[in-house]
Every structure is written in structure tokens, then in C-alpha cells.
Scaffold this motif. Structure first.
Motif, short mmCIF file in Angstrom:
data_model
loop_
_atom_site.label_atom_id
_atom_site.label_comp_id
_atom_site.label_asym_id
_atom_site.label_seq_id
_atom_site.Cartn_x
_atom_site.Cartn_y
_atom_site.Cartn_z
N LEU A 257 5.06 12.62 15.00
CA LEU A 257 5.88 11.48 15.41
C LEU A 257 7.30 11.60 14.89
O LEU A 257 8.26 11.24 15.57
CB LEU A 257 5.25 10.17 14.91
CG LEU A 257 3.94 9.76 15.59
CD1 LEU A 257 3.33 8.55 14.87
CD2 LEU A 257 4.18 9.43 17.06
N ILE A 258 7.44 12.14 13.67
CA ILE A 258 8.78 12.35 13.11
C ILE A 258 9.56 13.33 13.97
O ILE A 258 10.74 13.13 14.28
CB ILE A 258 8.68 12.86 11.65
CG1 ILE A 258 8.18 11.74 10.73
CG2 ILE A 258 10.05 13.35 11.17
CD1 ILE A 258 7.87 12.22 9.32
N ASP A 259 8.90 14.42 14.37
CA ASP A 259 9.56 15.42 15.20
C ASP A 259 9.97 14.85 16.56
O ASP A 259 11.00 15.23 17.11
CB ASP A 259 8.64 16.64 15.40
CG ASP A 259 8.45 17.44 14.12
OD1 ASP A 259 9.35 17.39 13.26
OD2 ASP A 259 7.40 18.10 13.98
N TYR A 260 9.15 13.94 17.08
CA TYR A 260 9.40 13.41 18.43
C TYR A 260 10.41 12.26 18.44
O TYR A 260 11.33 12.24 19.26
CB TYR A 260 8.09 12.95 19.06
CG TYR A 260 8.19 12.63 20.54
CD1 TYR A 260 8.18 13.65 21.48
CD2 TYR A 260 8.32 11.32 20.97
CE1 TYR A 260 8.28 13.37 22.84
CE2 TYR A 260 8.43 11.02 22.32
CZ TYR A 260 8.41 12.05 23.25
OH TYR A 260 8.52 11.75 24.59
N PHE A 261 10.22 11.30 17.53
CA PHE A 261 11.06 10.10 17.54
C PHE A 261 12.18 10.11 16.50
O PHE A 261 13.21 9.47 16.68
CB PHE A 261 10.20 8.84 17.31
CG PHE A 261 9.25 8.54 18.41
CD1 PHE A 261 9.69 7.99 19.61
CD2 PHE A 261 7.90 8.82 18.27
CE1 PHE A 261 8.80 7.71 20.64
CE2 PHE A 261 7.00 8.54 19.29
CZ PHE A 261 7.45 7.99 20.48
N GLY A 262 11.96 10.83 15.41
CA GLY A 262 12.92 10.79 14.31
C GLY A 262 12.56 9.70 13.31
O GLY A 262 11.98 8.67 13.66
N MET A 263 12.90 9.93 12.06
CA MET A 263 12.51 8.99 11.00
C MET A 263 13.18 7.63 11.14
O MET A 263 12.57 6.59 10.86
CB MET A 263 12.87 9.58 9.62
CG MET A 263 11.99 10.72 9.17
SD MET A 263 12.32 11.09 7.44
CE MET A 263 11.51 12.69 7.32
N GLU A 264 14.42 7.62 11.55
CA GLU A 264 15.17 6.35 11.60
C GLU A 264 14.46 5.34 12.49
O GLU A 264 14.25 4.18 12.11
CB GLU A 264 16.59 6.60 12.09
CG GLU A 264 17.50 5.38 11.95
CD GLU A 264 18.95 5.70 12.23
OE1 GLU A 264 19.80 4.80 12.06
OE2 GLU A 264 19.25 6.86 12.61
N LYS A 265 14.06 5.76 13.68
CA LYS A 265 13.36 4.85 14.60
C LYS A 265 12.01 4.42 14.05
O LYS A 265 11.60 3.26 14.21
CB LYS A 265 13.18 5.52 15.97
CG LYS A 265 14.47 5.73 16.74
CD LYS A 265 14.20 6.40 18.08
CE LYS A 265 15.49 6.62 18.85
NZ LYS A 265 15.27 7.32 20.14
N LEU A 266 11.33 5.33 13.36
CA LEU A 266 10.01 5.01 12.81
C LEU A 266 10.12 4.00 11.67
O LEU A 266 9.23 3.16 11.49
CB LEU A 266 9.31 6.28 12.35
CG LEU A 266 8.91 7.26 13.46
CD1 LEU A 266 8.25 8.49 12.86
CD2 LEU A 266 7.96 6.59 14.46
N TYR A 267 11.18 4.07 10.89
CA TYR A 267 11.39 3.06 9.84
C TYR A 267 11.58 1.66 10.45
O TYR A 267 11.00 0.68 9.97
CB TYR A 267 12.61 3.41 9.00
CG TYR A 267 12.35 4.32 7.83
CD1 TYR A 267 11.52 3.92 6.77
CD2 TYR A 267 12.93 5.59 7.76
CE1 TYR A 267 11.29 4.76 5.69
CE2 TYR A 267 12.70 6.43 6.69
CZ TYR A 267 11.88 6.02 5.65
OH TYR A 267 11.65 6.84 4.58
N PHE A 268 12.38 1.59 11.49
CA PHE A 268 12.59 0.30 12.16
C PHE A 268 11.28 -0.22 12.76
O PHE A 268 10.98 -1.42 12.68
CB PHE A 268 13.65 0.43 13.27
CG PHE A 268 15.06 0.54 12.75
CD1 PHE A 268 15.56 -0.35 11.82
CD2 PHE A 268 15.89 1.55 13.20
CE1 PHE A 268 16.86 -0.25 11.34
CE2 PHE A 268 17.20 1.67 12.73
CZ PHE A 268 17.69 0.77 11.79
N LEU A 269 10.51 0.68 13.36
CA LEU A 269 9.21 0.29 13.92
C LEU A 269 8.29 -0.25 12.82
O LEU A 269 7.60 -1.26 13.02
CB LEU A 269 8.55 1.49 14.60
CG LEU A 269 7.15 1.25 15.18
CD1 LEU A 269 7.18 0.18 16.27
CD2 LEU A 269 6.56 2.55 15.72
N SER A 270 8.31 0.38 11.66
CA SER A 270 7.48 -0.07 10.54
C SER A 270 7.85 -1.50 10.14
O SER A 270 6.97 -2.33 9.89
CB SER A 270 7.66 0.87 9.34
OG SER A 270 7.10 2.13 9.59
N ALA A 271 9.15 -1.78 10.07
CA ALA A 271 9.60 -3.12 9.69
C ALA A 271 9.07 -4.16 10.67
O ALA A 271 8.57 -5.23 10.27
CB ALA A 271 11.12 -3.15 9.63
#
Length: 379
Positions: A257-271
Motif C-alpha cells: 500500500l505504501i508503494d501504491y498510495f504513498g505514506m502521506e495519503k495513508l496517514y490521512f486515511l488513518s486519521a
């Protein structure tokens, strides 16, 4: 088999049994609360022992990973981890319980720094991302632990017998896996921590782990109590089981998921997932809505630790072990500060309203993510 693959299997085993041990403790907290007849406030006071104890482990863990190969403090920490779990189970007085929790917290502090240091060094031997898979195995261990707890409750097995079985399993496993861990990973330079103005990047990562730990640690310790006291579910581990299933699945896929979306977007999704999941559980404290809410929270918190430890590996000021020790300090304080904070608020306003703390914790990832990635763009 290649040496690096043996090392990965060995380290994966340690992450797995760490999750089993921690979830065994966390899922039995309602049992301990009943055995000692604690109120929510008293339970909060008891849980406060752990952050106070972990503070002692801050200089100790940093010194150990800089002085020795990380596998050495890792092995000793796991031995005391298992011993302290047994002591918690067999405690019949407050003094013994306090001493057991003290040893438990210090052991967790040291082993978390050691195994995450190992994971960062092992990542360097692989082209593809593997750090997230280790945290996924920790979650699987947590799931196995709570499933075993559920079985123990169904069979009416005592907490003493339960924790003794877990401890014996840990002893056997770590002595089989130890010879295959990474050797000679002690950093040559950057091992001396200096008291000076905090490095902004490291501090931001530390704050990320602090709020991640408040959310994750609080859910571990109060998940079962919430299901029993608020949702009124007799088998109080159901919410914990689904929470851990969602964490495990997401963490096993986080590297891709990190490779596909990038960490920044995944952090926002987590929030977003943390805030929405807790909101559902608070507004609709019935069985199915609470399960759905805890499922969303499990997905939300699952990626925070592996992503932040990956980012910690990019810091250049200190050696990897020291950086992980510094940011891990924030995590340790958050992991053990969140549960007692929930206990105090629960005594004052009720457990249902006290869960608003998790919404605040989830929200904090929005400004912190912006700050961290703005800082990275300037490097």
C-alpha cells in the motif's frame, strides 16, 4: 536457505510472540480488574505504573542497543517479559502486581527498541519493503493471543494457568530462534545521545508515535472493558478479536500500500478511520455498530507504527538504534499513558465519553502528517 531469509524468519518469530504475550495481558485486564475489585479509577491508577516504569527503561534501552548487538538485549528482555507475565497472573497482592507490571513495562520498552532496530537493519538486505510485514506478524500474534484468551475464558481456565502456558511457549520459542538473528549490528558512530535542542524531524516522528500509541494502547487495554461494561457483552473479547483481525490484515499489506498510495495519503486515511470508527462506537454502543467501529479503528491504527519506524530510519543525526530509541520513548509514554488517562476520564464522565480521547488522538495525525512531509520536501 539464504542467511537473510533465516534472519527474517527468526525476527518474524519474535514479533509474533511479542504480540501473543502483550495481547494475552491486555485481553485479561477485565479479569484482573475483577480479581482485585478495581473501580475504573483504581484500574487507571494501576495502569499508570507502566508509563512510570517505562521511563526508567528510556536511558537503559538506548544504552543497551548502542553498547551491544541488538539481539542480546532483545533476548534478555523477552525472558523477563515472559517472567513478568507469569507474575501478573499469579499476583495475589497489590505489591506483587505492582512489581510484575514494573518488570513487564521495562521489558516491553527494551524489546521494542531491539526488535525494531533489527527490522531496520534487515530491511537493508532486501530490495522490497519488509518492515510492515513484521508489524503485521505482531498483530497476528496479538490475534492469536486474544483467540487463546477467548478459549481460556470459554473453558474457565484460570489466569494463572493461562499465563504460565504462554510463558513456557515464549521460553521455548526464543531459544530456538535466537541463533538466527542478525549479528554485529552495533553502530560504530552516532551512538552518543546529546542533550541539546531537539531535532525537529525526530521530534515530529516521536509525536506521531505518541498519539499512535495512545490510540493503539488505549484500545488494547479498554477494548474488552468497553464491550463488557458499555456494550454489555458477556464474552468481552469479541471486539478485541475483530480489532486485531483488521490490524493484522492491513499490516500484512502495508508495504504494498505504501508503494501504491504513498505514506502521506495513508496517514490521512488513518486519521479519518480512527475518528469515524470511535465515533460510531460511542454514538451507537450496541454489538454490531461497536464491532464495525472497532474494525475501522483497527485498520486506522495499524499502519502508523510501521510507517513511522520506516521514516525514522531516514534520520541521519544518530545511529538507527538511537533514533528508534528516541522516537520509541514517545511511543512508550503514549502506550502506557493512554490507558490510565481513559480510566480517570471514565471515572469522571463514563467510559463511553472517555473514548473521545481516541478521536483527538486520531485528529492529531492531520497536522503532524503535514508537518513531517513538508519537512521531508525541504531535505
Amino acid at each position: 536457505m539464504q542467511e537473510r531469509n533465516l534472519q527474517r524468519i527468526s525476527l518474524s518469530t519474535y514479533f509474533l510472540i511479542s504480540g501473543i504475550c502483550f495481547s494475552s495481558w491486555a485481553s485479561r485486564i477485565p479479569t484482573i480488574k475483577d480479581n482485585f475489585n478495581f473501580s475504573d479509577e483504581q484500574l487507571g491508577n494501576m495502569l499508570m505504573i507502566m508509563p512510570a516504569s517505562a521511563i526508567i527503561g528510556i536511558p537503559l534501552s538506548g544504552w543497551l542497543v548502542s553498547k551491544y548487538d541488538s539481539r542480546i538485549p532483545q533476548q534478555f528482555a523477552f525472558v523477563f517479559y515472559a517472567i513478568s507475565l507469569m507474575l501478573i497472573g499469579f499476583a495475589t497482592s497489590l505489591l506483587v502486581l505492582i512489581l510484575a507490571l514494573f518488570l513487564f513495562a521495562v521489558s516491553i520498552r527494551i524489546l521494542n527498541i531491539a526488535i525494531n532496530t533489527q527490522s531496520i537493519f534487515l530491511q537493508e538486505k532486501f530490495e522490497k519493503r519488509i518492515v510492515g510485514s513484521f508489524h503485521g506478524l505482531w498483530s497476528i500474534g496479538g490475534l492469536l493471543g486474544v483467540l487463546f484468551t477467548t478459549l481460556m475464558l470459554q473453558l474457565d481456565i484460570s489466569i494463572q494457568a493461562h499465563f504460565l502456558m504462554i510463558a513456557i511457549f515464549i521460553f521455548i520459542t526464543i531459544f530456538i530462534a535466537y541463533p538466527y538473528l542478525i549479528k554485529n549490528d552495533k553502530a560504530i558512530g552516532g551512538n552518543k545521545f546529546r542533550l541539546e535542542k531537539p531535532n525537529k524531524y525526530i521530534m515530529l516522528l516521536g509525536l506521531m508515535l505518541f498519539f499512535a500509541a495512545i490510540c493503539e494502547g488505549g484500545m488494547y487495554d479498554w477494548n474488552g472493558v468497553y464491550f463488557r461494561d458499555v456494550v454489555k457483552e458477556e464474552v468481552f473479547t469479541y471486539g478485541y478479536v475483530l480489532f486485531m483481525i483488521c490490524m493484522s490484515i492491513y499490516r500484512l499489506t502495508i508495504d504494498k500500500l505504501i508503494d501504491y498510495f504513498g505514506m502521506e495519503k495513508l496517514y490521512f486515511l488513518s486519521a479519518i478511520l480512527i475518528m469515524s470508527g470511535i465515533s460510531i462506537a460511542i454514538v451507537f454502543p450496541q454489538f454490531w455498530p461497536a464491532l464495525v467501529g472497532f474494525c475501522l479503528v483497527g485498520i486506522g491504527v495499524s499502519g502508523l507504527f510501521p510507517m513511522t519506524f520506516i521514516l525514522a530510519g531516514k534520520a541521519k543525526k544518530y545511529s538507527t538504534g538511537i533514533v528508534i530509541s528516541i522516537v520509541g520513548t514517545y511511543a512508550t509514554v503514549g502506550m502506557f499513558l493512554g490507558p490510565p488517562l481513559i480510566g480517570y476520564l471514565a471515572e469522571a464522565v463514563g467510559l463511553q465519553k472517555a473514548f473521545i480521547v481516541f478521536i483527538i488522538g486520531g485528529f492529531m495525525f492531520i497536522p503532524l502528517t503535514i508537518a513531517v512531509f513538508n519537512h521531508l520536501k525541504k531535505i
